[in-house]
Every structure is written in structure tokens, then in C-alpha cells.
Design a protein around this motif. Structure first.
Motif, PDB file in Angstrom:
ATOM      1  N   ILE A  13       0.842  -1.207   0.000  1.00  0.00           N
ATOM      2  CA  ILE A  13       0.000   0.000   0.000  1.00  0.00           C
ATOM      3  C   ILE A  13       0.869   1.246   0.000  1.00  0.00           C
ATOM      4  O   ILE A  13       0.619   2.212  -0.734  1.00  0.00           O
ATOM      5  N   HIS A  14       1.879   1.213   0.835  1.00  0.00           N
ATOM      6  CA  HIS A  14       2.797   2.352   0.934  1.00  0.00           C
ATOM      7  C   HIS A  14       3.467   2.634  -0.409  1.00  0.00           C
ATOM      8  O   HIS A  14       3.577   3.800  -0.840  1.00  0.00           O
ATOM      9  N   GLU A  15       3.902   1.570  -1.097  1.00  0.00           N
ATOM     10  CA  GLU A  15       4.571   1.750  -2.381  1.00  0.00           C
ATOM     11  C   GLU A  15       3.615   2.253  -3.452  1.00  0.00           C
ATOM     12  O   GLU A  15       4.017   3.000  -4.350  1.00  0.00           O
ATOM     13  N   GLN A  16       2.353   1.832  -3.381  1.00  0.00           N
ATOM     14  CA  GLN A  16       1.378   2.320  -4.353  1.00  0.00           C
ATOM     15  C   GLN A  16       1.114   3.812  -4.171  1.00  0.00           C
ATOM     16  O   GLN A  16       0.864   4.537  -5.151  1.00  0.00           O
ATOM     17  N   ASN A  68     -10.208  -6.354   6.457  1.00  0.00           N
ATOM     18  CA  ASN A  68     -10.655  -4.965   6.300  1.00  0.00           C
ATOM     19  C   ASN A  68      -9.594  -4.047   6.902  1.00  0.00           C
ATOM     20  O   ASN A  68      -9.451  -3.945   8.115  1.00  0.00           O
ATOM     21  N   VAL A  69      -8.872  -3.382   6.037  1.00  0.00           N
ATOM     22  CA  VAL A  69      -7.763  -2.525   6.478  1.00  0.00           C
ATOM     23  C   VAL A  69      -8.155  -1.073   6.266  1.00  0.00           C
ATOM     24  O   VAL A  69      -8.655  -0.698   5.193  1.00  0.00           O
ATOM     25  N   ILE A  83      -6.081   0.054  -1.150  1.00  0.00           N
ATOM     26  CA  ILE A  83      -6.033  -0.953  -0.089  1.00  0.00           C
ATOM     27  C   ILE A  83      -6.708  -2.242  -0.554  1.00  0.00           C
ATOM     28  O   ILE A  83      -6.194  -3.347  -0.336  1.00  0.00           O
ATOM     29  N   VAL A  84      -7.854  -2.110  -1.219  1.00  0.00           N
ATOM     30  CA  VAL A  84      -8.560  -3.296  -1.713  1.00  0.00           C
ATOM     31  C   VAL A  84      -7.707  -4.032  -2.745  1.00  0.00           C
ATOM     32  O   VAL A  84      -7.589  -5.266  -2.729  1.00  0.00           O
ATOM     33  N   GLU A  85      -7.111  -3.278  -3.651  1.00  0.00           N
ATOM     34  CA  GLU A  85      -6.293  -3.890  -4.704  1.00  0.00           C
ATOM     35  C   GLU A  85      -5.091  -4.616  -4.107  1.00  0.00           C
ATOM     36  O   GLU A  85      -4.788  -5.757  -4.481  1.00  0.00           O
ATOM     37  N   GLU A  86      -4.385  -3.968  -3.192  1.00  0.00           N
ATOM     38  CA  GLU A  86      -3.213  -4.589  -2.585  1.00  0.00           C
ATOM     39  C   GLU A  86      -3.594  -5.761  -1.690  1.00  0.00           C
ATOM     40  O   GLU A  86      -2.874  -6.765  -1.633  1.00  0.00           O
ATOM     41  N   SER A  87      -4.740  -5.653  -1.009  1.00  0.00           N
ATOM     42  CA  SER A  87      -5.190  -6.772  -0.182  1.00  0.00           C
ATOM     43  C   SER A  87      -5.509  -7.984  -1.049  1.00  0.00           C
ATOM     44  O   SER A  87      -5.178  -9.126  -0.701  1.00  0.00           O
TER      45      SER A  87
END
Length: 848
Positions: free
Chosen positions: A241-244, A602-603, A736-740
């Protein structure tokens, strides 16, 4: 028998096992790779006869000429179905037709066998008649040779022809010796071949249970990798998430940080410039004072009376006119002060923009930590689900029904091996008798041809063309005797030899055409796969044996072909009909279970503020501080000027030069003193002032460059900040959804890859049955056909060839012997009175 034994081995193995091969797994940085190394077997899957194979191929060509008919599939099917019985109902139409088909198929072999039987029965009879006839001085038995004009030609013709025939006989004998020795050599290799095949079968069976456990145990490596990723969710998911977000957020924070540094640097530069300007103003003021003092002193000196004298007056006037150049060239006092801008920036710097930026950095960099803190419970649930998948896989390993039956099959192999080893000595003993019999046969033929060779050698070497038939030498006579001995031995044994040839020919030829060739081209398997052939109630015999379900399309040819290609037993025998690994190892079901857990992931990273309102207001205040409105060109113009209107050193030198032209006196001394004062002013005030002005000029340029476009930069930074903040507000949830999802797919992918590999390994690779096909090939193609039938066929081919050529050899040997043996009487020619030539028989007094 060997074919049936091989298929029994195959059936037993197929019934009892779904074995797995050895697995090797390697763990990479991102993925798990599984590899199934090949098992090494001793028995070669191909057999090469070597140079003798050319002779075997020659015999195959001969058999193809003798027996050109296609493989009799229909006949064999009816025989196997017991629809043809020679003992009963022979006159039934279908039996008659089938008998005619058998005769038609065997017509070539039958004709050859009949010719051989005629040879067997006629040769002893002909030999007996020939011997009786010879005893009655008939059939060349009379020891008298008529003189003929072409006698020399006939003798040479008979000699060459018999020699060629003997060479052909010798080649056949060589074939016999080679075949006899080769068969003995191959029989000696039978024990090694059997041991090698049984060892390979044991390798396949003994490793199966451990291989299954090993393959299933590799789930631990997969689970370890997945647990490692789950434990590293901070760096994997949070870091993802951080990198995105980094490309959108970090440049904005870096620009704000750079702007904070630029504000501080601008303030320092303004303060330094403002202080420098104050110092320069003081320096120029002191310079003005000093120049005024010098100008006043010079003017006072020019009031000397000597300046009234005409020659001196001119010089004084010139000096007086030039004094106007001794003045300051700058107007630094008129430069605007920078105090207001400095005060504005000081107001801006009351808010620590750098610390506000660091808070933005910290808020953004805390995303991985927040992800880890929020997913602790979910990760525990996912681990429990993965452990349950491991339990299901262990249960699958226990449900595969092989452990109990492997011991029975191993006992079957041991019994078979014991039987073979117990009977191999008997086979080798019988083969030694056969070898001795073959050697005797070859030696008999060798003896015959040796007699012929000795007869040809002695007859040719001892022949004297000047000697009359009754006076031929001993050597020549011995050659003729050898030829007749060869003829006698031929009549005695050729029928025995032909009997052996016929028997081996009928057996070897039929086995080659009915077993070996159809086995190699797999036509034999096609017959065995005929529906309802081996069992009238079963459509497919093999599936009836394996699954007790004869409707499953499982054929001998397909099983043999798959084993030949080293495919797994599961696919080869279609074991999904008894144990469906796809249903037990439901990859989609396990993947969905794990995926459901990840859907609960759920993040939320909260409200990330890159720069608060205080920082934003700070940037706006700096934008309105007036720094970018300073007219730096005014400062640059003043700093670019020289401190004085004239070069003081040049002016002092000129003044001193003019004073040198004046007469001695106080005026001259005063002017030189003022010139020296100007030099001192230049050194102590003008030079440092020039350096300070040059440095200040450069500082102004740098400040101008730094502050140029600051307003535009601030506006751009604020715009980028708003854009990044809006992106975080609107798009962070989708990121977040994509990375999860990507993170979950990675973890699920480990198990999908492992489960798919297990499925492929069990169904296609593990327990590859090539040793079974190799054992069957060893029994039929190698042992029966290559070890026994090929040498047997070469033996009867060579011996038969030699035996057949004995017949013309007898004829020519008998005729040639007349020209070598010493005769009892000969023809004597006399001249008659009427001029005609006559002859009468002259009897020799020598005893033959």
C-alpha cells in the motif's frame, strides 16, 4: 507364456498401487517450485543386437518373402474365443472356412516344410539307390573314364562350380556357428536381465509409500512460506500500500520540505545582504571623507604663491581642474532597506514548517504499522484455515489404498523371481545340450565341406594332365576319394540336418510372425483388446480385472503405450474410476475457503494529513512576504560600479609626476605627500570596498535566483498538496482493496500451486510404470524374440542353406571325382587301315 506373465505383473501392480515418485522442492524468494526427479532404473528400455543384427534382418526379409500375408487377426480372435475346435464339428462350414484361412496364411511355411519333408524322405532313398547302383558298376561306379575332347573344360567347370557351392555351404555353416554361439551367450545373460527387471520393479514398489508421504509432507514447506508472508504482512501488504501511494505522496512532501529549507535559506541570505549593505554604506562614507580631506589639502597647497608664476601656474591649473574626479562613484545610501522583508519572513518562520512536514512523513510511513495492528485477528483465523487444509491433505494420504496391498505384490514378485531362479539352471542345462547338438550339426556340415575342400585341393594340386586315367598320381586319386567320402557323408546325414531345419523353421518362423512382429507393432495388443474376447461377459477385459467394471475403456495397448512413455499408474489405468483424486483434492474448494478469510481482511489507514492548516497558512504567508518583489537589479547596478570615479593609483601617479616638474619647495612636497595619501586610501579603503561589493554582487545574484519564481513554486506546491490529499481521500480505499487482493492471491497461490502440483504428480508423473513395460519387453521382445527366436531363425537359415547346397555339391563332386581318381581301364586309340580312327578298352594291371 512370457506375454501372459508380463501382463499379470502389470495387472497386479495396477490393482495395488497409485504410487508416488520422489519429490524435491525448492523455496524461492517469491514462489515455491516443486520438482519430481526421475528415478534411475538399471534395465535399458531398448535392445540392440549389434553387428549380428544385420544377419537377423536378413532372415526377417526371407521370412517376409516366405510369409507375406498380413497378421491373421480374425483367425486368432476366433481361436481365442474357442469358436474353432479341431476335435469336434470339424465339418461345420465356419470351421472349414477358418481352416482354409489358416492354410492360406501358412501356405508359404507349409510349402517350405513340405519341400523339406520331401528332401528328408527322398535323400536317404536316393542315397541308397545311388549306393546300390554304384556297387553294380552303374551310375559312375565303373572305374572307367571315357576320353572326351572337352574333358579339360568339364573338369575345370566342375571344379569351379563345386568350389563356389562349398563357399555357399561354408557361409551357411558360419551362420550356424554364429547363431549357436549367440544363443548360448544370450541365455547366459538371462539371469542378469531378470535380476535387473526385478530390481527395477522393487525400486518402483519399495519407494512408493515413502514417496507418497514425502509429497504430502511438502505441504509443510508451502505452509511455512504462507505463514512467513502472513507474519510479514506489515512489509508485504502495508509496504505494498505504501509503495502504491509513494509516487503520489512523497514528491509533495519532498517539495514542501525543500520549500521549508528555501524559506530558511532566503531569510539568511536577506539578513546577510542587509547587513552587508549597511557595512558598505559605512565604508563608502569613510571613503568620501578621506577623499574630501585629500582634495581640500591639495586645494590649499595650490594656493601657494608659486602657482602664480607662469610655468608653474599651468601645472597648478591642471591639477586644480582634475580634483573634481576625487569623489565617490556610488549611491549606496539610496538603496532600499530589506528590513521589512526580513520581518515578514521572521513572522513566517515562527511556524516550524519542517516539523510539520516531518509529521506528514510520519503519518504516511506509519501505514505498514497500522496494517499490521489491524490484521492481527484475521491473520490468526487464516492460519487456522491453512492448518485445516493440511489436515485434509494428510487424510488424503491415508485414504490412498496401497499400503496393505503392496506387501502382497512384493510377495508375488519374490515368488516369481524364486521360480525363475529355480528354473534358470534347468534352462541353462538344456541350452548346453542344445548348444552341443547345434555344434554337432555344424561340425557334421563342416566335416562334409572339409572333405570337399580336401578333395578339391588334392585333386587340383595332384592332377597331371599328361597322365592317363589309369596312371593318375596318388595325390590326385586321394582328392577323388575325399570327394566321394564327402558325398557318402552327405547322403548319411543331410536328411537328419534337414529334419532339424524343418522343425526349427516351422517353430521359429511362426513365433516370429505370430508373436514377435505383432508385439513390436502392437497388433497383438489390439487383438487382446477385442471386446468380449477373453471373457464373453466383459467388453473390456482389463477394466473388468482392475475395476470389476468391464464397461470402462481401458485397453492393453493404451496401458502398454502409457507405461512405455513412463506415465503414472493413475493416468495409465484410469484409477479415477476407483479413487478420484480431483474430488478428494478439490483445489477450488480449498482456495475459496482461504479466499473467504481474506475477504474479511478490512484494512483502514485512517485520515492521513500530509500538511495541516498551519503549514498551509505558513506557505501562503511566505508567498505574500514580498521577497519575490524585491528589485534586485537596483542592487546589482550599484554593486557593479567602481567605488571611485577615477583610479586613485593612476591619479596619484599623475599628481606625483606633475609635482616632479615643479621647483623645489613646499608646494612640491605637499603634492607628493597627497599623492602618497591617495595610494594609502586606495590600499586601505578602495580595494576592500571593491572586494565587498563584488561579493555582494554575487550574493544578490544568488538571492535573485533563489527567490525568483518563489510565488509560482509555492502555488505549485500547494496545488500538488491539495491533489495528493484529495487522492488519499478518494483513492486510498481502492488501493487498499487492490493490494489486499494481490496479497491474498499470493498466499492462496502457494496452496493452489502445491495442490495442483500434487494432483498433476499423482495423476501423470508419480509411480511411472515404465519398469512394467520394460519387464514385459524384456520377457517378450528381448528374451523370447531377440535372445531365442532370432538366433534360432538364423541357425535354421544357415544350416538349411548349407544342407540344400549339399544336393548340387553331391552331383558335381561325383562327376569331378572321375577326373581325379585312378581308373581301372581307359580308352586306347588305334589307326585303322582304311584311315578311320578306332579305339579299344585297355585294362590296367594296377589295383584300384
Amino acid at each position: 507364456m512370457a506375454l501372459v506373465l508380463g501382463f499379470l505383473l502389470l495387472l497386479e501392480l495396477c490393482w495395488d498401487t497409485s504410487a508416488l515418485g520422489l519429490l524435491s522442492s525448492t523455496e524461492g524468494s517469491d514462489v515455491l517450485e516443486f520438482e519430481l526427479p526421475a528415478t534411475n532404473y538399471e534395465t535399458k528400455d531398448t535392445y540392440k543386437a549389434g553387428p549380428i543384427g544385420v544377419l537377423f534382418q536378413m532372415v526377417h526379409v526371407f521370412l517376409g518373402v516366405v510369409q507375406p500375408n498380413a497378421f491373421p487377426e480374425d483367425i486368432l480372435r476366433k481361436i481365442l474365443q474357442k469358436k474353432f475346435d479341431f476335435s469336434t464339428e470339424y465339418e461345420k462350414p465356419e470351421n472349414v472356412v477358418l481352416t482354409l484361412k489358416i492354410i492360406y496364411y501358412e501356405i508359404g511355411i507349409i510349402i517350405c516344410a513340405v519341400l523339406g519333408l520331401l528332401f528328408i524322405f527322398l535323400m536317404p532313398l536316393v542315397g541308397f539307390c545311388f549306393g546300390v547302383c554304384r556297387c553294380c558298376n552303374k551310375c559312375g561306379g565303373e572305374m572307367h573314364q571315357r576320353q572326351k575332347k572337352n574333358g579339360t573344360f568339364l573338369r575345370k567347370y566342375f571344379t569351379i562350380t563345386l568350389l563356389v557351392i562349398c563357399i555357399f555351404i561354408s557361409v551357411g555353416i558360419i551362420y550356424g556357428f554364429v547363431a549357436n554361439h549367440h544363443l548360448r551367450t544370450q541365455i547366459e545373460k538371462t539371469r542378469k536381465l531378470a535380476d535387473s527387471n526385478f530390481k527395477d520393479l522393487r525400486t518402483l514398489l519399495n519407494g512408493t509409500p515413502a514417496q507418497i508421504n514425502y509429497v504430502l509432507s511438502q505441504y509443510a514447506a508451502t505452509k511455512k512460506k504462507a505463514f512467513s508472508d502472513l507474519d510479514n504482512i506489515k512489509s508485504l501488504l502495508g509496504g505494498g500500500i505504501h509503495e502504491q501511494l509513494r509516487p503520489k505522496v512523497m514528491p509533495v512532501l519532498d517539495n514542501i520540505k525543500a520549500m521549508a529549507e528555501a524559506i530558511k535559506e532566503t531569510k539568511e541570505a536577506l539578513v546577510n545582504l542587509n547587513n552587508t549593505l549597511k557595512e558598505l554604506k559605512e565604508s563608502t562614507s569613510r571613503l568620501n571623507t578621506s577623499l574630501s580631506d585629500v582634495r581640500r589639502n591639495v586645494e590649499q597647497s595650490l594656493g601657494d604663491p608659486m602657482c602664480a608664476v607662469p610655468p608653474v601656474a599651468t601645472t597648478c591649473n591642471n591639477i586644480r581642474v582634475s580634483l573634481g574626479q576625487l569623489d565617490d562613484n556610488t549611491d549606496l545610501g539610496q538603496l532600499p532597506s530589506l528590513d521589512q522583508q526580513i520581518d515578514n519572513i521572521n513572522d513566517v518562520l515562527r511556524t516550524d514548517l519542517s516539523s510539520l512536514v516531518q509529521e506528514g512523513y510520519k503519518s504516511f510511513n506509519d501505514i505498514p504499522e497500522m496494517v499490521q495492528n489491524q490484521t492481527t485477528n484475521i491473520i490468526s483465523d487464516i492460519k487456522r484455515t491453512l492448518n485445516s487444509v493440511g489436515s485434509d491433505i494428510e487424510n488424503i494420504g491415508q485414504q490412498i489404498p496401497i499400503q496393505d496391498k503392496l506387501s502382497n505384490f512384493m510377495g508375488y514378485i519374490n515368488d516369481t523371481e524364486t521360480y525363475i531362479h529355480r528354473n534358470l539352471p534347468t534352462l541353462e542345462e538344456y541350452d548346453s545340450y542344445r548348444w552341443l547338438g547345434g555344434l554337432v550339426v555344424c561340425c557334421v556340415l563342416t566335416l562334409v565341406v572339409v572333405f570337399y575342400y580336401l578333395g578339391l585341393m588334392c585333386g587340383t594340386c595332384g592332377y597331371d594332365r599328361h597322365a592317363t586315367p589309369t596312371r593318375r598320381g596318388c595325390v590326385s586319386n586321394t582328392g577323388g576319394v575325399f570327394l566321394m567320402v564327402g558325398v557318402g557323408v552327405s547322403f548319411l546325414f543331410c536328411w537328419v540336418l534337414m529334419t532339424i531345419v524343418v522343425l526349427t523353421f516351422v517353430v521359429g518362423g511362426n513365433v516370429e510372425k505370430l508373436v514377435c512382429e505383432p508385439y513390436q507393432n502392437r497388433r497383438l495388443f489390439q487383438i487382446l483388446d477385442t471386446p468380449y474376447l477373453l471373457n464373453e461377459n466383459w467388453k473390456y477385459y482389463l477394466s473388468g480385472m482392475v475395476f470389476n467394471n468391464p464397461d470402462i475403456n481401458l485397453t492393453f495397448e493404451q496401458v502398454y503405450s502409457d507405461c512405455k512413455e513412463n506415465k503414472g499408474i493413475y493416468t495409465t489405468l484410469k484409477l479415477e474410476n476407483s479413487y478420484n483424486i480431483s474430488e478428494r483434492l478439490n483445489i477450488q474448494e480449498h482456495a475459496e475457503n482461504i479466499n473467504n478469510e481474506f475477504q474479511n481482511l478490512n484494512v483502514s489507514v485512517g485520515n492521513i494529513v500530509l500538511l495541516d492548516e498551519a503549514g498551509r497558512r505558513n506557505l501562503m504567508d511566505f508567498n505574500s512576504s514580498g521577497v519575490d518583489a524585491i528589485d534586485y537589479n537596483v542592487y546589482l547596478a550599484e554593486m557593479g560600479k567602481a567605488p571611485t570615479k577615477v583610479n586613485l593609483l593612476s591619479f596619484a601617479n599623475d599628481l606625483e609626476a606633475k609635482a616632479d616638474h615643479l621647483p623645489q619647495g613646499s608646494l612640491k612636497q605637499s603634492l607628493k605627500s597627497n599623492a602618497q595619501a591617495l595610494r594609502t586610501i586606495h590600499r586601505d579603503q578602495v580595494v576592500p570596498l571593491e572586494q565587498s561589493m563584488s561579493t555582494t554582487h554575487q550574493s544578490v545574484r544568488e538571492l535573485q535566483h533563489k527567490s525568483g519564481g518563489l510565488g509560482t513554486k509555492v502555488v505549485h506546491v500547494i496545488s500538488s498538496l491539495d491533489s495528493a490529499q484529495d487522492f488519499l481521500k478518494t483513492r486510498i480505499s481502492s488501493v487498499i482493496v487492490e493490494e489486499s487482493k494481490k496479497y491474498g492471491n499470493t498466499v492462496i497461490g502457494y496452496f493452489e500451486r502445491y495442490l495442483q502440483w500434487v494432483k498433476v504428480s499423482i495423476t501423470e508423473q508419480i509411480a511411472a510404470c515404465k519398469p512394467v513395460a520394460t519387464a514385459l519387453d524384456s520377457a517378450v521382445d528381448v528374451f523370447l524374440c531377440s535372445y531365442i527366436i532370432d538366433p534360432m531363425n538364423l541357425f535354421w537359415f544357415g544350416i538349411g542353406k548349407a544342407t540344400i547346397f549339399l544336393l548340387p555339391a553331391i552331383i558335381f563332386a561325383v562327376k569331378l571325382a572321375k577326373y581325379y581318381r585312378r581308373m581301372d581301364s581307359e580308352d586306347v586309340y588305334d589307326d585303322m587301315e582304311n584311315g578311320n580312327i578306332g579305339f579299344h578298352r585297355h585294362h590296367s594291371t594296377q589295383t584300384v
